[in-house]
Design a protein around this motif. Structure first.
Motif, PDB file in Angstrom:
ATOM      1  N   LYS A   1      14.272  42.752  40.668  1.00 47.45           N
ATOM      2  CA  LYS A   1      14.531  43.684  39.580  1.00 47.45           C
ATOM      3  C   LYS A   1      15.468  44.760  40.127  1.00 47.45           C
ATOM      4  CE  LYS A   1      10.030  43.088  37.316  1.00 47.45           C
ATOM      5  NZ  LYS A   1       8.798  43.766  36.835  1.00 47.45           N
ATOM      6  N   ALA A   2      16.526  45.034  39.391  1.00 49.62           N
ATOM      7  CA  ALA A   2      17.523  46.011  39.861  1.00 49.62           C
ATOM      8  C   ALA A   2      17.837  46.998  38.750  1.00 49.62           C
ATOM      9  CB  ALA A   2      18.798  45.297  40.312  1.00 49.62           C
ATOM     10  N   PHE A   3      17.981  48.263  39.146  1.00 51.61           N
ATOM     11  CA  PHE A   3      18.283  49.328  38.199  1.00 51.61           C
ATOM     12  C   PHE A   3      19.613  49.988  38.566  1.00 51.61           C
ATOM     13  CE2 PHE A   3      13.725  48.850  38.196  1.00 51.61           C
ATOM     14  CZ  PHE A   3      13.362  48.966  36.870  1.00 51.61           C
ATOM     15  N   LEU A   4      20.376  50.367  37.541  1.00 49.99           N
ATOM     16  CA  LEU A   4      21.586  51.183  37.690  1.00 49.99           C
ATOM     17  C   LEU A   4      22.557  50.603  38.722  1.00 49.99           C
ATOM     18  CD1 LEU A   4      19.968  54.741  37.590  1.00 49.99           C
ATOM     19  CD2 LEU A   4      20.881  53.394  35.698  1.00 49.99           C
ATOM     20  N   ASP A   5      22.849  49.313  38.574  1.00 48.55           N
ATOM     21  CA  ASP A   5      23.835  48.647  39.428  1.00 48.55           C
ATOM     22  C   ASP A   5      25.206  48.820  38.768  1.00 48.55           C
ATOM     23  OD1 ASP A   5      25.394  47.037  40.983  1.00 48.55           O
ATOM     24  OD2 ASP A   5      24.045  45.312  40.941  1.00 48.55           O
ATOM     25  N   GLN A   6      26.038  49.697  39.312  1.00 43.58           N
ATOM     26  CA  GLN A   6      27.270  50.090  38.635  1.00 43.58           C
ATOM     27  C   GLN A   6      28.381  49.040  38.682  1.00 43.58           C
ATOM     28  OE1 GLN A   6      28.384  54.382  38.787  1.00 43.58           O
ATOM     29  NE2 GLN A   6      26.831  54.471  40.409  1.00 43.58           N
ATOM     30  N   ASP A   7      28.199  47.998  39.474  1.00 46.50           N
ATOM     31  CA  ASP A   7      29.129  46.869  39.383  1.00 46.50           C
ATOM     32  C   ASP A   7      28.343  45.557  39.249  1.00 46.50           C
ATOM     33  OD1 ASP A   7      28.120  46.622  41.897  1.00 46.50           O
ATOM     34  OD2 ASP A   7      30.026  46.688  42.948  1.00 46.50           O
TER      35      ASP A   7
ATOM     36  N   SER B   1      34.445  46.526  39.145  1.00 49.54           N
ATOM     37  CA  SER B   1      34.800  47.909  38.859  1.00 49.54           C
ATOM     38  C   SER B   1      36.192  48.112  39.432  1.00 49.54           C
ATOM     39  CB  SER B   1      33.811  48.884  39.501  1.00 49.54           C
ATOM     40  OG  SER B   1      32.535  48.752  38.919  1.00 49.54           O
ATOM     41  N   ALA B   2      37.185  48.031  38.580  1.00 49.34           N
ATOM     42  CA  ALA B   2      38.553  47.942  39.089  1.00 49.34           C
ATOM     43  C   ALA B   2      39.527  48.624  38.153  1.00 49.34           C
ATOM     44  CB  ALA B   2      38.953  46.478  39.275  1.00 49.34           C
ATOM     45  N   SER B   3      40.689  48.956  38.692  1.00 48.73           N
ATOM     46  CA  SER B   3      41.776  49.503  37.895  1.00 48.73           C
ATOM     47  C   SER B   3      42.947  48.531  37.924  1.00 48.73           C
ATOM     48  CB  SER B   3      42.208  50.874  38.430  1.00 48.73           C
ATOM     49  OG  SER B   3      42.672  50.770  39.763  1.00 48.73           O
ATOM     50  N   ASP B   4      43.737  48.612  36.881  1.00 44.66           N
ATOM     51  CA  ASP B   4      44.879  47.723  36.720  1.00 44.66           C
ATOM     52  C   ASP B   4      46.103  48.600  36.474  1.00 44.66           C
ATOM     53  OD1 ASP B   4      46.228  45.326  36.528  1.00 44.66           O
ATOM     54  OD2 ASP B   4      45.901  45.128  34.374  1.00 44.66           O
ATOM     55  N   LEU B   5      47.068  48.541  37.381  1.00 41.98           N
ATOM     56  CA  LEU B   5      48.261  49.367  37.314  1.00 41.98           C
ATOM     57  C   LEU B   5      49.457  48.463  37.048  1.00 41.98           C
ATOM     58  CD1 LEU B   5      49.544  52.216  37.762  1.00 41.98           C
ATOM     59  CD2 LEU B   5      49.771  51.588  40.173  1.00 41.98           C
ATOM     60  N   VAL B   6      50.105  48.655  35.906  1.00 47.81           N
ATOM     61  CA  VAL B   6      51.238  47.814  35.515  1.00 47.81           C
ATOM     62  C   VAL B   6      52.471  48.671  35.334  1.00 47.81           C
ATOM     63  CG1 VAL B   6      52.127  46.171  33.828  1.00 47.81           C
ATOM     64  CG2 VAL B   6      49.688  46.208  34.350  1.00 47.81           C
ATOM     65  N   MET B   7      53.549  48.286  36.014  1.00 50.96           N
ATOM     66  CA  MET B   7      54.828  48.977  35.892  1.00 50.96           C
ATOM     67  C   MET B   7      55.910  47.947  35.619  1.00 50.96           C
ATOM     68  SD  MET B   7      54.472  51.569  39.116  1.00 50.96           S
ATOM     69  CE  MET B   7      53.719  50.272  40.088  1.00 50.96           C
ATOM     70  N   SER B   8      56.775  48.245  34.684  1.00 52.93           N
ATOM     71  CA  SER B   8      57.870  47.334  34.384  1.00 52.93           C
ATOM     72  C   SER B   8      59.113  48.123  34.010  1.00 52.93           C
ATOM     73  CB  SER B   8      57.487  46.382  33.245  1.00 52.93           C
ATOM     74  OG  SER B   8      57.319  47.091  32.034  1.00 52.93           O
ATOM     75  N   ALA B   9      60.257  47.533  34.272  1.00 49.15           N
ATOM     76  CA  ALA B   9      61.549  48.095  33.884  1.00 49.15           C
ATOM     77  C   ALA B   9      62.432  46.943  33.460  1.00 49.15           C
ATOM     78  CB  ALA B   9      62.188  48.858  35.046  1.00 49.15           C
ATOM     79  N   SER B  10      63.137  47.115  32.346  1.00 46.05           N
ATOM     80  CA  SER B  10      63.959  46.025  31.843  1.00 46.05           C
ATOM     81  C   SER B  10      65.210  46.555  31.167  1.00 46.05           C
ATOM     82  CB  SER B  10      63.157  45.162  30.855  1.00 46.05           C
ATOM     83  OG  SER B  10      62.786  45.920  29.710  1.00 46.05           O
TER      84      SER B  10
ATOM     85  N   ARG C   1      35.106  48.708  44.252  1.00 46.49           N
ATOM     86  CA  ARG C   1      33.946  48.335  45.047  1.00 46.49           C
ATOM     87  C   ARG C   1      34.357  47.929  46.459  1.00 46.49           C
ATOM     88  NH1 ARG C   1      31.016  42.899  43.411  1.00 46.49           N
ATOM     89  NH2 ARG C   1      33.136  42.268  43.862  1.00 46.49           N
ATOM     90  N   ASP C   2      35.321  47.007  46.535  1.00 50.49           N
ATOM     91  CA  ASP C   2      35.740  46.497  47.840  1.00 50.49           C
ATOM     92  C   ASP C   2      36.845  47.328  48.489  1.00 50.49           C
ATOM     93  OD1 ASP C   2      33.940  44.446  47.506  1.00 50.49           O
ATOM     94  OD2 ASP C   2      35.418  43.092  46.625  1.00 50.49           O
ATOM     95  N   LYS C   3      37.372  48.287  47.738  1.00 52.15           N
ATOM     96  CA  LYS C   3      38.464  49.138  48.239  1.00 52.15           C
ATOM     97  C   LYS C   3      39.647  48.280  48.700  1.00 52.15           C
ATOM     98  CE  LYS C   3      35.340  52.844  49.715  1.00 52.15           C
ATOM     99  NZ  LYS C   3      34.103  52.155  49.321  1.00 52.15           N
ATOM    100  N   THR C   4      40.013  47.326  47.849  1.00 54.60           N
ATOM    101  CA  THR C   4      41.129  46.433  48.154  1.00 54.60           C
ATOM    102  C   THR C   4      42.205  46.558  47.079  1.00 54.60           C
ATOM    103  OG1 THR C   4      40.065  44.582  46.984  1.00 54.60           O
ATOM    104  CG2 THR C   4      39.668  44.781  49.367  1.00 54.60           C
ATOM    105  N   ILE C   5      43.413  46.217  47.466  1.00 58.26           N
ATOM    106  CA  ILE C   5      44.557  46.238  46.558  1.00 58.26           C
ATOM    107  C   ILE C   5      45.233  44.880  46.621  1.00 58.26           C
ATOM    108  CG2 ILE C   5      46.796  47.282  46.052  1.00 58.26           C
ATOM    109  CD1 ILE C   5      45.791  49.856  47.290  1.00 58.26           C
ATOM    110  N   LYS C   6      45.527  44.311  45.463  1.00 59.40           N
ATOM    111  CA  LYS C   6      46.243  43.038  45.450  1.00 59.40           C
ATOM    112  C   LYS C   6      47.249  43.030  44.299  1.00 59.40           C
ATOM    113  CE  LYS C   6      43.159  40.359  42.440  1.00 59.40           C
ATOM    114  NZ  LYS C   6      42.367  39.117  42.310  1.00 59.40           N
ATOM    115  N   PHE C   7      48.292  42.242  44.470  1.00 62.82           N
ATOM    116  CA  PHE C   7      49.294  42.077  43.433  1.00 62.82           C
ATOM    117  C   PHE C   7      48.862  40.923  42.537  1.00 62.82           C
ATOM    118  CE2 PHE C   7      51.605  44.356  46.669  1.00 62.82           C
ATOM    119  CZ  PHE C   7      52.377  45.246  45.942  1.00 62.82           C
ATOM    120  N   ASP C   8      48.389  41.255  41.337  1.00 61.41           N
ATOM    121  CA  ASP C   8      47.959  40.230  40.403  1.00 61.41           C
ATOM    122  C   ASP C   8      49.179  39.493  39.842  1.00 61.41           C
ATOM    123  OD1 ASP C   8      46.171  38.755  38.883  1.00 61.41           O
ATOM    124  OD2 ASP C   8      46.402  40.077  37.160  1.00 61.41           O
ATOM    125  N   GLN C   9      50.209  40.247  39.494  1.00 67.52           N
ATOM    126  CA  GLN C   9      51.468  39.678  39.038  1.00 67.52           C
ATOM    127  C   GLN C   9      52.620  40.490  39.632  1.00 67.52           C
ATOM    128  OE1 GLN C   9      51.453  37.876  34.819  1.00 67.52           O
ATOM    129  NE2 GLN C   9      50.309  39.771  34.541  1.00 67.52           N
TER     130      GLN C   9
END
Length: 427
Positions: A52-58, A64-73, A88-96
């Protein structure tokens, strides 16, 4: 951040005057107020509460992540960077990350991106986890979850830049024609990073497998044709070959004359083209049939259903037995819009990894009848504004429902009750 901005500036100078620049950021927390898990051991009828788990924020979808999108055309082309930051993992990756150049009606695109055209009928998906709305994408699905389904190249088949569910670096050349405002035509060809295999042998023994002086392609191939006529039809047909001797073809149709009903029907086939001579009766092959629809029952009430039947047939050796795995996934969701801000939603889905007994044989039939994995989510979505929402609900899931006794004697089953919540804000 300064380095990323500099990259965009350099790209803009290279492509000429930038006519459009976009910047967006989104943050999502998917947590669980309460989660309870219990299992029933193999061969038993009594379940045991494991945790049994309470208040598991992820704890809901582990995300629990942010998505940063920048484009120029500009008229000549553009670039896009999509960066995912995992809190959560404190990682950064290029999704696209990709760029494109325009030459009149022809566009050249290269980089890493999701190349889908298919209509996925996701109007009411909201911010819920994929397992609670669109567990599988169109194509052929096998295995008991999305990871298992990626064992076949026809998983998420319309994503032309992916190999077994994972996006690869690709280069695409597309021709687009718009003769009038209501007609659209597109033809696209791609090469996708993957060891396709040897196309020719120049050594004396002509052995495809030893790699000696072979002519090897390090990219697979894909192509797609799409046609849309407003008020009539929207269709796309594709073919993929990510590895030698394997071909995947698919077609997806949306009848636009049924508007406001959003309907999609699709058929996918994957086959092994290897010439085995007299050693086998039938090569391995697989097929999948998709049916999705969103039906407005009133101005406030809508029903969405997603359904897939897939069959993976193993290679049949000479005078051997057929051995296939037929899977079925069904989802039904009802959403009621109480007000502009508040929506009430109930979604149920089931997945059966082997729902038909092909032969009266233990190796094929009874011990593979694993029943269904069922889940039900009842929740509410409150939108503070078009870009910020809070979702919460109650969820119950269970594995091995209606399973055969042979299966339950050899496998444990699990039940899970949770109270998930999702905080989603975008700018």
């Amino acid at each position: 951040m300064k380095k990323i901005v500099s990259m965009l500036a350099i790209a803009a100078l290279t492509l000429g005057a930038v006519s459009a620049a976009d910047f967006s950021v989104e943050y999502v927390t998917k947590g669980s107020i309460y989660t309870e898990r219990s299992t029933t051991p193999a061969g038993s009828t009594k379940s045991t509460v494991n945790s049994k788990a309470f208040l598991d924020q992820d704890g809901y979808d582990g995300d629990s992540a942010s998505d940063l999108v920048m484009s120029a055309s500009g008229d000549a082309g553009g670039v896009l960077l999509d960066i995912d930051v995992d809190a959560r993992d404190k990682t950064i990756k290029f999704d696209q990350v990709y760029g494109w150049m325009n030459f009149g009606p022809i566009q050249l695109t290269t980089g890493k991106w999701s190349g889908r055209y298919v209509n996925r009928v996701r109007e009411d998906a909201g911010s819920w986890a994929n397992d609670d709305f669109e567990r599988f994408k169109p194509g052929i699905v096998t295995g008991d979850d999305g990871e298992g389904a990626k064992d076949v190249n026809a998983y998420d088949v319309d994503n032309l830049t992916a190999v077994k569910g994972k996006n690869q670096i690709a280069t695409a050349l597309a021709y687009t024609s718009r003769p009038n405002d209501s007609t659209y035509f597109m033809a696209k060809g791609l090469i996708v990073t993957n060891n396709w295999g040897s196309a020719g042998q120049f050594d004396s023994d002509k052995n495809y497998s030893d790699g000696n002086r072979d002519f090897i392609f390090e990219s697979g191939f894909a192509g797609e044709v799409a046609f849309r006529q407003e008020g009539l039809i929207d269709i796309n047909v594709l073919a993929k070959s990510m590895v030698r001797n394997e071909l995947v073809v698919a077609a997806f149709v949306r009848p636009l004359m049924l508007n406001p009903v959003n309907l999609m029907v699709g058929v996918t086939y994957a086959g092994d083209l290897k010439d085995n001579g007299d050693a086998v009766d039938t090569n391995a092959y697989a097929y999948g049939i998709d049916l999705r629809a969103r039906i407005p029952l009133s101005d406030a009430l809508a029903l969405t259903t997603m359904n897939n039947v897939s069959n993976v047939v193993d290679q049949k050796v000479k005078n051997g037995k057929d051995n296939s795995t037929m899977s079925m996934w069904n989802m039904v969701s009802v959403a009621y819009k109480v007000s502009e801000a508040l929506t009430v939603q109930v979604t149920g889905e089931s997945y059966m990894s082997q729902f038909m007994k092909i032969e009266d044989d233990d190796a094929v039939g009874r011990d593979k009848l694993g029943g269904a994995d069922l889940s039900v989510l009842a929740g509410v979505v409150y939108k503070f504004n078009p870009n910020a929402s809070f979702s919460a609900g109650v969820r119950y899931e269970r594995t091995g429902v209606f399973a055969s006794s042979d299966w339950t004697d050899a496998h444990e089953t699990e039940a899970k009750f949770s109270i998930p919540f999702v905080f989603d804000v975008a700018l």
